[in-house]
Design a protein around this motif. Sequence first.
Motif, PDB file in Angstrom:
ATOM      1  N   LEU A   1       0.924  -1.215   0.107  1.00 33.76           N
ATOM      2  CA  LEU A   1       0.020  -0.002  -0.296  1.00 33.76           C
ATOM      3  C   LEU A   1       1.306   1.424   0.077  1.00 33.76           C
ATOM      4  O   LEU A   1       1.442   1.795   0.968  1.00 33.76           O
ATOM      5  CB  LEU A   1      -0.897   0.016   0.962  1.00 33.76           C
ATOM      6  CG  LEU A   1      -1.876  -1.175   1.122  1.00 33.76           C
ATOM      7  CD1 LEU A   1      -2.299  -0.747   2.327  1.00 33.76           C
ATOM      8  CD2 LEU A   1      -2.690  -1.967   0.409  1.00 33.76           C
ATOM      9  N   PHE A   2       0.850   2.349  -1.150  1.00 31.74           N
ATOM     10  CA  PHE A   2       1.910   3.300  -0.944  1.00 31.74           C
ATOM     11  C   PHE A   2       0.696   4.439  -0.851  1.00 31.74           C
ATOM     12  O   PHE A   2      -0.370   4.755  -1.702  1.00 31.74           O
ATOM     13  CB  PHE A   2       2.411   3.781  -2.602  1.00 31.74           C
ATOM     14  CG  PHE A   2       2.892   2.578  -2.654  1.00 31.74           C
ATOM     15  CD1 PHE A   2       4.354   2.602  -2.134  1.00 31.74           C
ATOM     16  CD2 PHE A   2       2.827   1.378  -3.362  1.00 31.74           C
ATOM     17  CE1 PHE A   2       5.311   2.132  -2.250  1.00 31.74           C
ATOM     18  CE2 PHE A   2       3.937   0.135  -3.436  1.00 31.74           C
ATOM     19  CZ  PHE A   2       4.670   0.136  -3.697  1.00 31.74           C
ATOM     20  N   ASP A   3       1.062   5.620  -0.222  1.00 28.25           N
ATOM     21  CA  ASP A   3       0.522   7.021   0.795  1.00 28.25           C
ATOM     22  C   ASP A   3       1.215   7.962  -0.295  1.00 28.25           C
ATOM     23  O   ASP A   3       1.939   8.715  -0.364  1.00 28.25           O
ATOM     24  CB  ASP A   3       0.074   7.272   2.060  1.00 28.25           C
ATOM     25  CG  ASP A   3      -0.866   8.483   1.997  1.00 28.25           C
ATOM     26  OD1 ASP A   3      -1.191   8.526   1.827  1.00 28.25           O
ATOM     27  OD2 ASP A   3      -0.733   8.431   3.389  1.00 28.25           O
ATOM     28  N   GLU A   4       0.288   8.123  -1.756  1.00 28.00           N
ATOM     29  CA  GLU A   4       1.025  10.098  -2.525  1.00 28.00           C
ATOM     30  C   GLU A   4       2.603   9.096  -2.558  1.00 28.00           C
ATOM     31  O   GLU A   4       3.635   9.643  -2.263  1.00 28.00           O
ATOM     32  CB  GLU A   4       1.389  10.810  -1.401  1.00 28.00           C
ATOM     33  CG  GLU A   4      -0.194  11.714  -1.041  1.00 28.00           C
ATOM     34  CD  GLU A   4      -1.060  11.857  -2.398  1.00 28.00           C
ATOM     35  OE1 GLU A   4      -0.513  11.637  -4.129  1.00 28.00           O
ATOM     36  OE2 GLU A   4      -2.370  12.022  -2.522  1.00 28.00           O
ATOM     37  N   PRO A   5       2.428   8.093  -3.090  1.00 26.98           N
ATOM     38  CA  PRO A   5       4.312   7.523  -3.628  1.00 26.98           C
ATOM     39  C   PRO A   5       5.081   8.951  -4.361  1.00 26.98           C
ATOM     40  O   PRO A   5       6.397   8.518  -4.445  1.00 26.98           O
ATOM     41  CB  PRO A   5       4.051   6.338  -4.333  1.00 26.98           C
ATOM     42  CG  PRO A   5       2.810   6.560  -5.127  1.00 26.98           C
ATOM     43  CD  PRO A   5       2.173   7.222  -3.902  1.00 26.98           C
ATOM     44  N   PHE A   6       3.759   9.383  -4.938  1.00 25.75           N
ATOM     45  CA  PHE A   6       5.032   9.978  -6.139  1.00 25.75           C
ATOM     46  C   PHE A   6       4.783  12.099  -5.809  1.00 25.75           C
ATOM     47  O   PHE A   6       5.423  13.039  -6.688  1.00 25.75           O
ATOM     48  CB  PHE A   6       3.513  10.787  -7.522  1.00 25.75           C
ATOM     49  CG  PHE A   6       4.205   9.273  -8.393  1.00 25.75           C
ATOM     50  CD1 PHE A   6       5.053   8.034  -8.628  1.00 25.75           C
ATOM     51  CD2 PHE A   6       2.666   8.228  -8.298  1.00 25.75           C
ATOM     52  CE1 PHE A   6       4.800   6.233  -8.999  1.00 25.75           C
ATOM     53  CE2 PHE A   6       2.476   6.928  -8.762  1.00 25.75           C
ATOM     54  CZ  PHE A   6       3.834   6.195  -9.193  1.00 25.75           C
ATOM     55  N   ALA A   7       4.419  12.234  -4.328  1.00 23.97           N
ATOM     56  CA  ALA A   7       4.149  13.543  -4.989  1.00 23.97           C
ATOM     57  C   ALA A   7       5.253  14.629  -4.446  1.00 23.97           C
ATOM     58  O   ALA A   7       4.458  16.193  -4.617  1.00 23.97           O
ATOM     59  CB  ALA A   7       3.215  13.302  -3.256  1.00 23.97           C
ATOM     60  N   HIS A   8       5.970  14.083  -4.101  1.00 26.39           N
ATOM     61  CA  HIS A   8       7.342  14.913  -3.885  1.00 26.39           C
ATOM     62  C   HIS A   8       8.480  14.122  -4.369  1.00 26.39           C
ATOM     63  O   HIS A   8       9.508  14.715  -4.751  1.00 26.39           O
ATOM     64  CB  HIS A   8       8.047  14.752  -2.250  1.00 26.39           C
ATOM     65  CG  HIS A   8       6.362  15.033  -1.248  1.00 26.39           C
ATOM     66  ND1 HIS A   8       6.401  15.819  -0.477  1.00 26.39           N
ATOM     67  CD2 HIS A   8       6.573  14.130  -0.373  1.00 26.39           C
ATOM     68  CE1 HIS A   8       5.367  15.812   0.293  1.00 26.39           C
ATOM     69  NE2 HIS A   8       5.839  14.673   0.372  1.00 26.39           N
ATOM     70  N   LEU A   9       8.246  14.009  -5.791  1.00 23.81           N
ATOM     71  CA  LEU A   9       9.109  13.094  -6.772  1.00 23.81           C
ATOM     72  C   LEU A   9       9.736  14.620  -8.278  1.00 23.81           C
ATOM     73  O   LEU A   9       8.140  14.912  -8.469  1.00 23.81           O
ATOM     74  CB  LEU A   9       9.098  12.534  -7.360  1.00 23.81           C
ATOM     75  CG  LEU A   9       8.991  10.969  -6.071  1.00 23.81           C
ATOM     76  CD1 LEU A   9       8.423   9.594  -6.546  1.00 23.81           C
ATOM     77  CD2 LEU A   9      10.012  11.354  -5.588  1.00 23.81           C
ATOM     78  N   ASP A  10      10.001  14.784  -7.935  1.00 25.85           N
ATOM     79  CA  ASP A  10      10.342  15.349  -9.628  1.00 25.85           C
ATOM     80  C   ASP A  10       9.946  14.401 -11.244  1.00 25.85           C
ATOM     81  O   ASP A  10      10.075  13.925 -10.677  1.00 25.85           O
ATOM     82  CB  ASP A  10      11.416  16.014  -9.866  1.00 25.85           C
ATOM     83  CG  ASP A  10      13.103  15.652  -9.681  1.00 25.85           C
ATOM     84  OD1 ASP A  10      13.030  13.913 -10.401  1.00 25.85           O
ATOM     85  OD2 ASP A  10      14.151  15.547  -8.924  1.00 25.85           O
ATOM     86  N   LEU A  11      10.308  15.066 -11.995  1.00 26.92           N
ATOM     87  CA  LEU A  11       9.733  13.909 -13.064  1.00 26.92           C
ATOM     88  C   LEU A  11      10.646  13.086 -13.257  1.00 26.92           C
ATOM     89  O   LEU A  11      10.378  12.136 -13.968  1.00 26.92           O
ATOM     90  CB  LEU A  11       9.735  15.457 -14.326  1.00 26.92           C
ATOM     91  CG  LEU A  11       9.242  14.661 -15.258  1.00 26.92           C
ATOM     92  CD1 LEU A  11       8.079  14.052 -15.354  1.00 26.92           C
ATOM     93  CD2 LEU A  11       8.976  15.117 -16.874  1.00 26.92           C
ATOM     94  N   PRO A  12      11.811  13.208 -13.428  1.00 26.61           N
ATOM     95  CA  PRO A  12      12.806  12.208 -13.682  1.00 26.61           C
ATOM     96  C   PRO A  12      12.259  11.251 -12.485  1.00 26.61           C
ATOM     97  O   PRO A  12      12.133   9.670 -12.557  1.00 26.61           O
ATOM     98  CB  PRO A  12      14.323  12.850 -13.540  1.00 26.61           C
ATOM     99  CG  PRO A  12      14.319  14.291 -14.022  1.00 26.61           C
ATOM    100  CD  PRO A  12      12.672  14.096 -12.870  1.00 26.61           C
ATOM    101  N   ASN A  13      11.850  11.638 -11.048  1.00 28.07           N
ATOM    102  CA  ASN A  13      12.459  10.549 -10.079  1.00 28.07           C
ATOM    103  C   ASN A  13      10.615  10.184 -10.511  1.00 28.07           C
ATOM    104  O   ASN A  13      10.884   8.836 -10.135  1.00 28.07           O
ATOM    105  CB  ASN A  13      12.692  11.124  -8.857  1.00 28.07           C
ATOM    106  CG  ASN A  13      13.645  11.180  -8.272  1.00 28.07           C
ATOM    107  OD1 ASN A  13      14.448   9.558  -8.100  1.00 28.07           O
ATOM    108  ND2 ASN A  13      14.603  12.582  -8.460  1.00 28.07           N
ATOM    109  N   ARG A  14       9.749  11.064 -10.630  1.00 33.96           N
ATOM    110  CA  ARG A  14       8.552   9.931 -11.007  1.00 33.96           C
ATOM    111  C   ARG A  14       8.658   8.792 -11.942  1.00 33.96           C
ATOM    112  O   ARG A  14       7.751   7.614 -11.574  1.00 33.96           O
ATOM    113  CB  ARG A  14       7.581  11.133 -11.368  1.00 33.96           C
ATOM    114  CG  ARG A  14       7.460  12.269 -10.158  1.00 33.96           C
ATOM    115  CD  ARG A  14       6.254  13.346 -11.182  1.00 33.96           C
ATOM    116  NE  ARG A  14       5.253  13.094 -11.387  1.00 33.96           N
ATOM    117  CZ  ARG A  14       4.460  13.708 -10.230  1.00 33.96           C
ATOM    118  NH1 ARG A  14       4.460  14.112  -9.707  1.00 33.96           N
ATOM    119  NH2 ARG A  14       2.655  13.626 -10.378  1.00 33.96           N
TER     120      ARG A  14
END
Length: 332
Positions: A157-170
């Motif tokens: 289960l993931f809570d906002e796994p992409f929330a704090h990532l820049d485009l390359p990290n997403r």
Amino acid sequence: MLEALSISKSFTADVRAVRRVSLQLQPGQIMGLVGASGSGKSTLLNLLAGLTDTDTGEVRLHGERLKGPSEVLVAGHPDIRLVHQEYQLMPNVSVRENIAYTIRYYEKAYQNYRVDQLLRICRLEAVQDRTPKQISGGEKQRVAIARAVAEKPPVLLFDEPFAHLDLPNRTIVRAMLLELVRHDPEHQTACLFVTHDATDALSIADTLGVMHQGQIIQMGTPRELYTAPRTAYVARMTGPANLIKAKYLPQLGLGTDPNPERYACIRPERIRVGLPDGVEGVVKAVYYKGGFSEIEVAMSRYVRLLANTAEPISEGDRVRLTLDPAAVVWVD
């Protein structure tokens, strides 16, 4: 593998965070839930992980009822891993040691093999000897995911796994999830993540749900929700959408709906720009997207439309837009 049966949770008489939610999660499935802040996404994750007691309904894991924190000494279940937004890494040990800690009871040879494998998949080999305070936010997110999957849990289960990532990290994290969940021939994990950004959910989820005021108001494939939203809220949460009151449609060359309370939903990419038989408007804003521009066009005093074009265009230009009646989806 994981099943919620009409679960609800209220914190006060006026705050009903989750209301009668039911869902099923299968091995190898990636389910995404999108919703605005305060829609109940994080509370639902805590209920599914066994970290919060349900008021009504129950959660089942492998067909058996999952006990809540009031019934056990340690909240949660070893077969369910929840990755929080805050990463929750051990601050004073290395990245490698953070990942290895999860599988510390396994033989040393297997520990080294599994950690090396996860460092490669998560692209963390270059920072494996650094502590969490010495790496970036995107790298911390990948370490948190590597820790969560190290023991190959049946449910992630993931809570906002992409929330704090820049485009390359997403991009890296999306590819990681696909490899870790779907492409492991020996073990298929069931994965559910919540987010407020439909872009990530549409790209990797095979099942997508939209949460609003504690309820899942529509669920299906990402394509189904994008092309056939049932409500204006679902349309907005799954991508750019033109929502037009029925009474304004005749001036756009479209028919009307007999129910004046409904809206016509038209996605920007379904509008043709520049054909001579289109309806004329003035470009009010241009949002460059790389391969195309999203333009905001004033069609009248009351109607503005978003459309996409690959042609060079500037604010103040007069353009003609052609709307195909077949592109209209009626929503509440």
